[in-house]
Structure formats: structure tokens, C-alpha cells
Design an enzyme around this catalytic site. Structure first.
Site, PDB file in Angstrom:
ATOM      1  N   ASP A 245       0.903  -1.612  -0.498  1.00  0.00           N
ATOM      2  CA  ASP A 245      -0.010   0.250  -0.056  1.00  0.00           C
ATOM      3  C   ASP A 245       1.170   1.353  -0.052  1.00  0.00           C
ATOM      4  O   ASP A 245       1.786   1.900   0.547  1.00  0.00           O
ATOM      5  CB  ASP A 245      -0.955  -0.107   1.080  1.00  0.00           C
ATOM      6  N   HIS A 246       1.154   1.715  -1.074  1.00  0.00           N
ATOM      7  CA  HIS A 246       1.709   3.136  -1.324  1.00  0.00           C
ATOM      8  C   HIS A 246       1.265   4.567  -0.148  1.00  0.00           C
ATOM      9  O   HIS A 246       2.275   5.230  -0.291  1.00  0.00           O
ATOM     10  CB  HIS A 246       1.944   3.214  -2.907  1.00  0.00           C
ATOM     11  N   ARG A 247       0.396   4.370   0.412  1.00  0.00           N
ATOM     12  CA  ARG A 247      -0.330   5.347   1.350  1.00  0.00           C
ATOM     13  C   ARG A 247       0.245   5.464   2.351  1.00  0.00           C
ATOM     14  O   ARG A 247       0.767   6.009   3.632  1.00  0.00           O
ATOM     15  CB  ARG A 247      -1.529   5.408   1.855  1.00  0.00           C
TER      16      ARG A 247
END
Ligand code: CAO
Length: 294
Positions: A266-268
Site C-alpha cells: 500500500d503506497h499510502r
């Protein structure tokens, strides 16, 4: 006709006339209204709920093209479909690929299987992957996390889920406290959970509380894939089929057994550099068992 059009708020100059000497007929006004309605329907956007159900595609009558059979979706697919769609649509996924040299690990695994007592669960590659992933998650706590509002929850426990292919669809039972268990214990628990999953006897609580998931397609085949994150987790590991490959050891190519791994994250919460470090660390652990502490 003018009165009728004015009542409906129609600008008569925009209506195409088909009557004698350019007169606008009632049919012309009706055609204008039908065209306006169909344009309006086309731009109505589906609601968020409809999007999550993934049923926005227009109904197609496939029987027009040939013989078909209609089957209801299984209960598992009806439940997992919306969760997978939500994950895919709301999490910015990125997938990294790497390969672990598992030549020594596989030799050790085979020797363990040979020494197994009757009735003991087979120690498969997945048990080692769970063990190594648990150790890597302790080193990289950002991957053992969940998003909550504007915060990141870092978990001190390591519960790992693994995907099981069942006749009804995919189930993900969770093994608790993987960091505190040995490979034989993990293999035995995995075999029990996978068996119950296939028999439809898994309890809902046995699928709750996971920190990280592993999906192994190695027993079936393939060189890689991009697994979907099992929210609220922030990363998932995919394992494909091991293969003998030539590896350069600094002076010559030598045949080594390589395990292709794929990590979706998850790039967040996670950045590419961290994901690459995690995956590289995991490959290192799998290549050198002494670092895992079996
Ligand atoms: N490369 C090559 N062979 C592998 C392997 C790998 N990475 N992983 C396992 N194998 C071999 C095993 O050694 C075993 O071989 P033998 O029968 O000769 O001993 C064979 O493949 C079958 O393994 P297994 O399926 O019994 O054990 P497993 O630990 O690999 O897998 C389980 C267990 C439950 C994960 C698996 O049965 C399963 O359901 N996999 C599918 C998961 C899935 O569907 N994921 C997709 C999710 S996204 O839709």
C-alpha cells in the site's frame, strides 16, 4: 405545438422539423425529448455502492452467441468479491518482484520430510515462507501495520494469513503468533487450517486478525503474479513456482533453485525503497536459514 413545447421548456429553434414547409410536428418534439432523456441516462454515474459490488457492466444476453449454463456465485465468492473490489479500488497497489535462492532450504525441507514421523504434517515451502516473513516483519514493522484515520497502527503481534484454494473459492485462514512458532508447528497448523477451509469447516474467527498475508501458487505453477492486498493489511506476499536457474557467483554460472516472490504493498503507508529492502531481506533469510532461527 408551440404551447405544448413551451410547457415542457423546449426551445423550438433546436427541434428538427419534418412537417410540410418546415413545420414542427408533435412527433418532432417527442423525438427531441427521447434523445434528451437517453443522453441524460448515459451520463448518470453509478453510486459508490454499485461500484463496490462490481456489477456496473451492462447485462449481456450471452445465449444470443451460443449455448450457456448459468450458475449462482458461491457464498465465499459473494462475500469475498466486494472486499477484493474495495481493496483494489481504494488502495494504491504497487508490486515488487525478487527471487530467493532456496537451494539449501529445499534440501533441508526434503531432509525434514524424510525424517517426519507417521502422521506428521509435511513441511512445505509455505511453512518456511511464513517463518521467514514473520522474522522480516519484526525487522520492518511498517509492513506489519494498518491505516486508521490519519494514523498508522504498528502491531507488536505477528499473525499471518495464507490463501487456500477451496472448491467454493479463496479463503484466508490466519496463524497466530508466527514469530514464536517453529516450522514444524507452523506446518501442522497450516495443514489443519487448510483442511478445515477445504471442508467448509473454518470458523469466522480463524480468518480474523491477520497482519500480513501470503499467497502461494508455487505448487500449481507460474513465474509471478500481482496479489491484491487483504485490507486492512498493508502488504501481501505472493510465491510462484521454484525453478533451477543459472546464477553468477562471481566467477562462473552455477545452477541454483530460485523461488520467485512478489510483494504488493500500500503506497499510502510504504515507499518503494522500504518494500525493496523488505523483499531483499526476506530473500536473504530464505537463502540462509541460520538467520531465521527455525
Ligand atoms: N515451487 C515448486 N513447488 C512447490 C512450491 C513452489 N514454490 N510450493 C509448493 N510446491 C510443491 C510442494 O512441495 C508439493 O510437492 P510434493 O507433492 O511433491 O511434495 C506440491 O507443490 C503441493 O504443495 P501443497 O499445495 O501441498 O502445499 P503448499 O504449502 O505449497 O500449499 C496451500 C498449501 C494451502 C497454500 C495450497 O494448497 C493452496 O491452496 N494454494 C493456492 C493459493 C491460492 O489460490 N492463491 C491465490 C490467491 S489470489 O487468487
Amino acid at each position: 405545438m408551440q404551447l405544448y413545447a413551451r410547457k415542457l421548456g423546449i426551445d423550438l429553434t433546436t427541434v428538427g422539423a419534418t412537417g410540410p414547409r418546415g413545420r414542427i410536428l408533435q412527433e418532432d418534439v417527442e423525438r427531441y425529448i427521447r434523445a434528451a432523456l437517453s443522453r441524460a441516462n448515459a451520463i448518470v454515474t453509478p453510486s459508490a455502492n454499485t461500484l463496490l459490488r462490481g456489477d456496473t457492466a451492462p447485462e449481456i444476453d450471452f445465449a444470443k452467441f451460443g449455448s450457456i449454463e448459468r450458475q449462482p456465485l458461491s457464498r465465499v465468492r459473494r462475500l469475498s468479491g466486494p472486499a477484493l473490489t474495495r481493496s483494489w479500488q481504494t488502495i494504491p497497489h504497487v508490486t515488487n518482484f525478487d527471487q530467493a535462492d532456496v537451494t539449501d532450504l529445499e534440501a533441508f525441507r526434503v531432509s525434514l520430510s524424510g525424517a517426519a514421523l507417521a502422521g506428521e504434517a509435511k513441511v512445505t515451502m509455505l511453512a518456511f515462507l511464513i517463518k521467514a516473513a514473520a522474522a522480516a516483519l519484526k525487522t520492518f514493522p511498517e509492513l506489519n501495520a494498518s491505516l486508521s484515520g490519519g494514523d498508522i497502527i504498528l502491531k507488536r503481534y505477528v499473525h499471518i494469513g495464507f490463501a487456500v484454494d477451496t472448491p467454493g473459492g479463496l479463503l484466508v485462514p490466519v496463524i497466530r503468533d508466527c514469530d514464536a512458532k517453529g516450522v514444524r508447528e507452523l506446518a501442522a497448523e497450516m495443514a489443519g487450517l487448510a483442511g478445515r477451509a477445504r471442508d467448509g469447516k473454518l470458523k469466522a474467527t480463524e480468518m480474523h486478525g491477520g497482519c500480513f498475508s501470503i499467497s502461494s501458487l508455487g505448487g500449481i505453477g507460474g513465474t509471478g503474479f500481482t496479489p491484491i492486498i487483504n485490507a486492512p493489511e498493508v502488504a501481501i506476499l505472493g510465491a510462484a513456482r521454484t525453478a533451477m536457474k543459472p546464477q553468477w557467483n562471481g566467477s562462473a554460472f552455477v545452477p541454483r533453485l530460485m523461488l520467485p516472490l512478489c510483494l504488493s504493498w500500500d503506497h499510502r503507508v510504504i515507499d518503494g525503497a522500504l518494500a525493496a529492502r523488505f523483499l531483499s531481506h526476506l530473500c536473504g533469510l530464505l537463502a540462509d536459514l541460520r538467520r531465521v532461527g527455525l
